[in-house]
Write a protein that holds these residues in place. Sequence first.
Motif, short mmCIF file in Angstrom:
data_model
loop_
_atom_site.label_atom_id
_atom_site.label_comp_id
_atom_site.label_asym_id
_atom_site.label_seq_id
_atom_site.Cartn_x
_atom_site.Cartn_y
_atom_site.Cartn_z
N UNK A 76 -44.01 10.93 -7.40
CA UNK A 76 -43.30 11.93 -6.60
C UNK A 76 -42.74 13.05 -7.46
N UNK A 77 -42.67 14.25 -6.86
CA UNK A 77 -42.08 15.41 -7.52
C UNK A 77 -41.61 16.41 -6.48
N UNK A 78 -40.95 17.48 -6.94
CA UNK A 78 -40.53 18.56 -6.06
C UNK A 78 -41.70 19.50 -5.88
N UNK A 93 -45.34 13.19 -2.63
CA UNK A 93 -45.70 11.96 -3.33
C UNK A 93 -47.21 11.78 -3.25
N UNK A 94 -47.81 11.47 -4.39
CA UNK A 94 -49.26 11.26 -4.52
C UNK A 94 -49.57 9.80 -4.76
N UNK A 95 -50.85 9.45 -4.58
CA UNK A 95 -51.33 8.16 -5.07
C UNK A 95 -51.64 8.32 -6.55
N UNK A 138 -48.34 12.88 0.62
CA UNK A 138 -47.50 13.08 1.80
C UNK A 138 -46.29 13.89 1.34
N UNK A 139 -45.68 14.62 2.28
CA UNK A 139 -44.50 15.41 1.96
C UNK A 139 -43.37 15.09 2.94
#
Length: 132
Positions: free
Chosen positions: A60-62, A110-112, A119-120
């Motif tokens: 996850x990140x901004x 967030x990514x796999x 998804x956001x």
Amino acid sequence: MSVTGGWILVCVLSLVALVASQTTPVITDFTAPANIDEDTIVETRLTRIACSNPGDSCLCNVLTMTPNNGPFSVFKKNGDVDFYVYYLGVANGARLDITTNPTYFVTIECFDSTRTNSDTAVLEIDVQQNQA
């Protein structure tokens, strides 16, 4: 021809199995804004990012922040399993000022693990006025 047809069938079934095995992270929407006092000056953990991704991890990140360049970030710290939203503190960001920016909107992505599915979710962060 049946050998070629059988090979194509195996390739198609393998592709279907590969696509089915890929998962998409899901962020549970934030149900309430996060609050932070205007006089906070040190790095402060605000809220956990509830991300699930069966069989894989979430990274996850901004993605965006309004207003731009707000003093918030997303990371894991001290062996945390989950990602959290942090206020960076005055040493690493701007001071909070309710008259200038009373509310921030932080879009978290967030990514796999392969960074192919994501998804956001948007977190509202409200700056609370200093109290006597």
